[in-house]
Design a protein around this motif. Structure first.
Motif, PDB file in Angstrom:
ATOM      1  N   SER C 193     -12.899 -32.814 -59.232  1.00 21.77           N
ATOM      2  CA  SER C 193     -11.904 -33.457 -59.029  1.00 21.77           C
ATOM      3  C   SER C 193     -11.346 -33.704 -57.810  1.00 21.77           C
ATOM      4  N   ARG C 194     -11.883 -32.925 -56.819  1.00 20.75           N
ATOM      5  CA  ARG C 194     -11.360 -33.279 -55.391  1.00 20.75           C
ATOM      6  C   ARG C 194     -12.096 -34.501 -54.702  1.00 20.75           C
ATOM      7  N   THR C 196     -12.741 -38.806 -55.454  1.00 26.26           N
ATOM      8  CA  THR C 196     -12.287 -39.863 -56.221  1.00 26.26           C
ATOM      9  C   THR C 196     -13.731 -40.402 -57.014  1.00 26.26           C
ATOM     10  N   GLY C 241     -17.972 -29.314 -48.133  1.00 24.50           N
ATOM     11  CA  GLY C 241     -16.770 -30.154 -47.985  1.00 24.50           C
ATOM     12  C   GLY C 241     -16.849 -31.493 -48.862  1.00 24.50           C
ATOM     13  N   THR C 242     -16.053 -32.021 -49.354  1.00 27.32           N
ATOM     14  CA  THR C 242     -15.974 -33.160 -50.299  1.00 27.32           C
ATOM     15  C   THR C 242     -16.643 -34.454 -49.903  1.00 27.32           C
ATOM     16  N   GLY C 243     -16.805 -34.705 -48.623  1.00 27.48           N
ATOM     17  CA  GLY C 243     -17.497 -35.905 -48.297  1.00 27.48           C
ATOM     18  C   GLY C 243     -18.938 -35.524 -48.487  1.00 27.48           C
ATOM     19  N   ARG C 246     -19.845 -35.540 -52.457  1.00 21.30           N
ATOM     20  CA  ARG C 246     -19.972 -37.032 -53.266  1.00 21.30           C
ATOM     21  C   ARG C 246     -21.629 -37.296 -52.906  1.00 21.30           C
TER      22      ARG C 246
END
Lengths: 270, 270, 270
Positions: C193-194, C196, C241-243, C246
Motif C-alpha cells: 500500500s506504499r 501507487t 525502498g518503495t521505488g 515496484r
C-alpha cells in the motif's frame, strides 16, 4: 530550522496528509509514488465536477501546469478557490511558464486569482512570473537564464513579497524565500535534471510537508527541498544510469529520516 | 553509416534538441526519460491553443497515436502544419493503426495532410498504412502479419516512396527504408516486446536524432534503431524480469556512446 | 482451486488475451506492464468514437475510475454495453468511490447499467457500493472502515449476490466472493500500500485471467489475487525502498509460474 528538521518527517508519516493533485500526465505516477514515499496520500482528480469536493477533504493542493488543457485550467481555478476558502495550502508549479501564451496566461491567472502558499519553479519559470525577461526553453531552465545566486535570491524575494507566499527556485543551488528570509540549499546533484519529473516530485514533496505544517510553510518547503536534494545525492551514489537513478531516488525518499536530514542537510539561513 | 555513427550520439548530447511530443498517456513518462537519456529535451503539450507555438520552438515533433481523442487529433494536425512550414521533422508513430476506424482515419489524415519525415511502426501498422490487408491485434503486431524480411522491405520501400519519407518497421529484424536504400538491423531481443513502450521510446529516440540531423534523416533514424536494439541487448543481460528490464534499458541509453554503437551495431546496408 | 492453479498462468501466457483498459493516467503504465508481464496484451483507448470497436475485439474490459472525466464516463458505459452484448467480462475498479458525488454517481451507473463480471476495491469502496456508510479517504481505504474479516465477507457476499458477480475486497486479508462461496487470501504484505497502483495492477491482472477463463471467473479472480500477493512477498524480500519494490513486483509477475503459485499460495476456501 534545525529543530524543525528534527521532527518534520516523522510528523508527515504520522499525519498522512491527503494531497490533491491537478497535474500533468507525464510525471504523475512519480508524484503519486513520491507522495506515498514520504508518508502522504495522493489523490489525482481533474474533473471540474469533483475538484472542489476533493480539494475540500485534502490537506494540500498541487497545481502543476505540465500538460495543461482548457478543461484542466478551469479545474485548477475552481479547486484553488476552494483551497483558499478553506485555508488549504496551494503549491503551484508553473511548468513551462514562458513557453507559450496559453501557459503564460494560465500562470498569471493562477497567481493573480489565487493565494498560493508556495510557488516552485526553475529560474526561467520564476523569472517569467516575476515579470523579468526570460528565455524558457521548453520545460527546462534556459542556459541563458543562468543567474547568480544573488540575482535568484532577489527575484525570489520580489515574487514572494508581491504574492505573500513562499518562493522556491531550484537549480545548482536552491533558493527558498518568504520575502524577508532566505535559505540556500546546497544539496542535490546535476544528474537530477537528466530524469523527468524531479521538479514535479519536489513540488509534491513540498505539498506533503505543507499539508502537515500549514503554519510553518517556510520551513516545511525548505525541508522538502533538503529531502529531495539529499535523496538525489544518495541515489546517485548507487546508480550507473538514469533509469536506476529514478528508482533509487524514490527508494531514498521512502526511507529518509530526521537523522539523515540533519546530518546531510547543507543549507545556509540568511 | 559507420562514419555517421562515430559522432551521432555526441552531437545529440551537445545539441540537446527540444522534442515536442503529442503522445499517449501510457508510455509518456518513458518517452520523456528516454529523450533525456539520449541528450534531448522533451516537452509534452497537446492543447490546441499552444501546440503551434511549442512546435515552432522545437527541433522535432513526435505524433504518437497511442491514446488518441478528438481533441488531440486536432492538435496533432495543427502542430504538424507548423512543423511542415518551418521544416521541423515530424516523426509519426501510428500506434494501433488498423485497430479502429477512428485510428485508421487519423493515421490517413496525418500521412496525407502532413509531410512526415519518419514513420515508425510494427509490421501490422505499416501494412495498414501501405494499404495492404493487415490484422492488427490491438497495439501489438499480429502473428498473422509475420512477413518475410523481403516482404517487409518491399512494404517499407513502397510507403517511403509514396510519402517521400523514411519508414522504420520494427520486429525481429528492423527495416529502415528511404524508398531507395534499405538498412536491416539485427540488434535487439525478444524481451523488448514484453514491456510497454519500447516502440514509443524508439520513436522518441528517432526524433532526438532527427532533430539533431534534419538533413540526414535516414542515418539518424538508423542510429536510433541501433541504439535501442543494443541497449535492449545490454539491458537483457542484467535483468531477470520485465520491471528491471525497463529500468536497465533507460540506463543503457543514458550511457550509450559511439564506441558501443560501432562495436555492437549489427546491420546490413542494401 | 488447486487444480485450476496448476495450469492457469501457462494458459494466460499461451492465450495472450487482449485486455481493453479505460483507466486513469496515474497508474496506466504499471497496468500495461503488468498485463504484459502475466502474458496478456494491453490496449488503452478511451475515445468514445472507438471504444466499442476496441472492446469488441478484446477478451476482457477494465473500467477503472481513477481519474474520471465526463468524456471517459461515456466511453466506459458504451464500452461496457458492447462487452455485455458480446459476453466479454468487465472488471470494474471503483477507485475513490465514496470520495465525490461524481465518482459515486459514476460507480452506481456502472454497476446498475452494466453486468460486471468482477468488482475489485478496497473495503471503503466496496462498502460504498454495497450501500453501507463508508468514510473513503481519497483513494485509499479509510482507517475508520477497518472491518473484521467476517464483516468484509458479509459485504462481499451481499454485493456479489445483488449484482450476480464476483467481488474482491483487498486488504490485509483479501476476500473473494461469488455470493455463495468465499476464498480468503493471506498472501501479500503491508508495503504494497506504499506504492501507487497495486490495486489497479491487481484489477488488470484479474482481467488477464478472466479474459482467458471467462467461464471460471471465481477461480480466475482468485488466482490473480494470489499471484499479486505472492509477487508482493517475493518483491519485498529483495528491496529496501518503495521505488525498487515496484520494479521487483513487476519482475516477479513476469516470472511467476504454477509451482510458485501452488507452493506459496496461502488461502482458505469457505
Amino acid at each position: 530550522m534545525n529543530t524543525f528538521l528534527g521532527t518534520a518527517v516523522e510528523t508527515v508519516r504520522t499525519n498522512n496528509p491527503l494531497v490533491h493533485h491537478i497535474t500533468n500526465y507525464v510525471t504523475v505516477n512519480d508524484c503519486a509514488n513520491l507522495t506515498l514515499a514520504i508518508g502522504g496520500s495522493p489523490i489525482m482528480a481533474d474533473e471540474v465536477l469533483e475538484v472542489m469536493e476533493i480539494t475540500g477533504m485534502s490537506q494540500a493542493l498541487v497545481l502543476n501546469m505540465g500538460t495543461l488543457n482548457e478543461r484542466t485550467v478551469n479545474s485548477m481555478l475552481l479547486a484553488g478557490q476552494t483551497a483558499n476558502e478553506k485555508g488549504i495550502p496551494i503549491i503551484f508549479d508553473p511548468v513551462g511558464a514562458g513557453a507559450s501564451d496559453f501557459r503564460n496566461e494560465t500562470a498569471r491567472s493562477i497567481i493573480n486569482m489565487l493565494n498560493c502558499a508556495v510557488i516552485r519553479g526553475n529560474i526561467s519559470e520564476i523569472r517569467f512570473l516575476a515579470g523579468i525577461t526570460s528565455s524558457t526553453k521548453g520545460v527546462d531552465a534556459s542556459a541563458n537564464d543562468t543567474s547568480s545566486i544573488e540575482e535568484a535570491q532577489l527575484i525570489a524575494d520580489q515574487l514572494a513579497t508581491a504574492h505573500k507566499c513562499i518562493v522556491v527556485i531550484t537549480g545548482a543551488v536552491d533558493v527558498i524565500s518568504d520575502g524577508r528570509r532566505n535559505i540556500l540549499v546546497h544539496n542535490g546533484c546535476a544528474e537530477m535534471s537528466r530524469i523527468t519529473g524531479t521538479g514535479c516530485m519536489l513540488t509534491s514533496l513540498i505539498a506533503s510537508f505543507c499539508g502537515s505544517f500549514p503554519d510553518q510553510l517556510f520551513y516545511a518547503a525548505t525541508t522538502a527541498v533538503l529531502a529531495m536534494g539529499i535523496a538525489g545525492e544518495l541515489a546517485f551514489e548507487q546508480t550507473t544510469g538514469t533509469g536506476s537513478f529514478r528508482v533509487a531516488l524514490i527508494d531514498e525518499i521512502s526511507r529518509i529520516d530526521q537523522q539523515t536530514l540533519t546530518q546531510r542537510g547543507n543549507y545556509v539561513e540568511k
